[in-house]
Design a protein around this motif. Structure first.
Motif, short mmCIF file in Angstrom:
data_model
loop_
_atom_site.label_atom_id
_atom_site.label_comp_id
_atom_site.label_asym_id
_atom_site.label_seq_id
_atom_site.Cartn_x
_atom_site.Cartn_y
_atom_site.Cartn_z
N THR A 1 -4.63 6.17 1.51
CA THR A 1 -4.25 4.93 1.45
C THR A 1 -4.06 5.29 -0.47
O THR A 1 -5.45 5.28 -0.95
N ASP A 2 -2.73 4.57 -1.11
CA ASP A 2 -3.26 5.00 -2.75
C ASP A 2 -3.58 5.92 -3.10
O ASP A 2 -4.39 6.12 -4.05
N ARG B 1 1.00 -1.44 0.36
CA ARG B 1 -0.17 -0.04 0.24
C ARG B 1 0.64 1.37 -0.01
O ARG B 1 1.61 1.16 0.22
N HIS B 2 0.23 2.77 -0.53
CA HIS B 2 1.11 3.55 -0.28
C HIS B 2 0.46 4.06 0.20
O HIS B 2 -0.97 4.77 0.01
#
Length: 246
Positions: free
Chosen positions: A198-199, A4-5
């Motif tokens: 997140t993302d 996850r980013h």
């Protein structure tokens, strides 16, 4: 499965709050139960007192391994710097001058390393300038008066404005920048709040106290701007139970 980013914007933390609630919440989103947390005091010119305050707040915590990365008195060559940054689970950026922070990072190539760490799942976060830097644009006093800076790392779409409720002129100036298109639509944070992306998508907003909010601010198409307070939850009191959700 790809990592996850994660990016977290903080309206507080060890430098302003004594209860540790926002830092507890932050560490609860790291990818390990005992993350390596690196503090970057670049925006303050690597102020020794700021770094020491971070270490004082984090070194005795059993749930992380803290460190500080100085660039004004850099000790690591390029290979060692890359290895160090990519080994971190959390990169925590302090407040100060957003424009200076970005310039110094780019000179040292740290902007590229942080993008690489982000792609590998490192949680990037920070307060004030340390929140501004991750977005495409931000609202800042880096040049003296409040103004817009359309020159961030772009890991988050849109723009960011810190200190929305606490610094005179912030709300009006940021809304004006969004209304005129000087800054893209974005997020404004009251002090005492946190926002997790997140993302690239906002997935959680929290507050230390009732009444503090994170806002979505967008142009209204008629020369003005609309702001909307986003749903949030108040962090529970007491260290260690501030919402460790994986």
């Amino acid at each position: 499965m790809s990592p996850r980013h994660l990016v977290a914007l903080l309206g507080g933390g060890f430098s302003t709050d004594e209860d540790g609630l926002l830092d507890d919440w932050l560490l609860g989103h790291a990818r390990t139960s005992r993350p390596k947390v690196c503090f970057l005091p670049t925006a303050s010119g690597d102020a020794p007192g700021y770094a020491e305050k971070f270490l004082g707040a984090f070194r005795d915590r059993p749930d992380c391994e803290p460190s500080v990365l100085h660039l004004f008195d850099r000790k690591l060559d390029d290979v060692a710097l890359r290895a160090f940054v990519l080994a971190q689970d959390v990169v925590y950026v302090g407040g100060g001058n957003t424009a200076n922070l970005l310039a110094v990072w780019r000179v040292h190539g740290l902007d590229r390393l942080l993008r690489e760490a982000h792609d590998r799942g490192t949680l990037l976060c920070g307060i004030s300038a340390g929140a501004n830097c991750w977005a495409r644009g931000s609202h800042t006093d880096s040049f003296g008066p409040l103004t817009h800076l359309p020159d961030g790392l772009g890991l988050l779409p849109g723009s960011v404005c810190p200190h929305y409720d606490s610094e005179p002129g912030r709300r009006h100036s940021y809304r004006s920048a969004v209304a005129t298109g000087a800054l893209p639509a974005g997020w404004a944070l009251d002090d005492g709040t946190g926002a997790l992306f997140t993302d690239g998508r906002l997935t959680e907003t929290v507050a230390r106290v009732p009444g503090a909010s994170v806002y979505r601010v967008v142009g209204d198409g008629a020369g003005g701007a609309d702001e909307r307070a986003l749903p949030w939850r108040v962090l529970p009191r007491g260290r260690g139970d501030a919402g460790r959700r994986r």
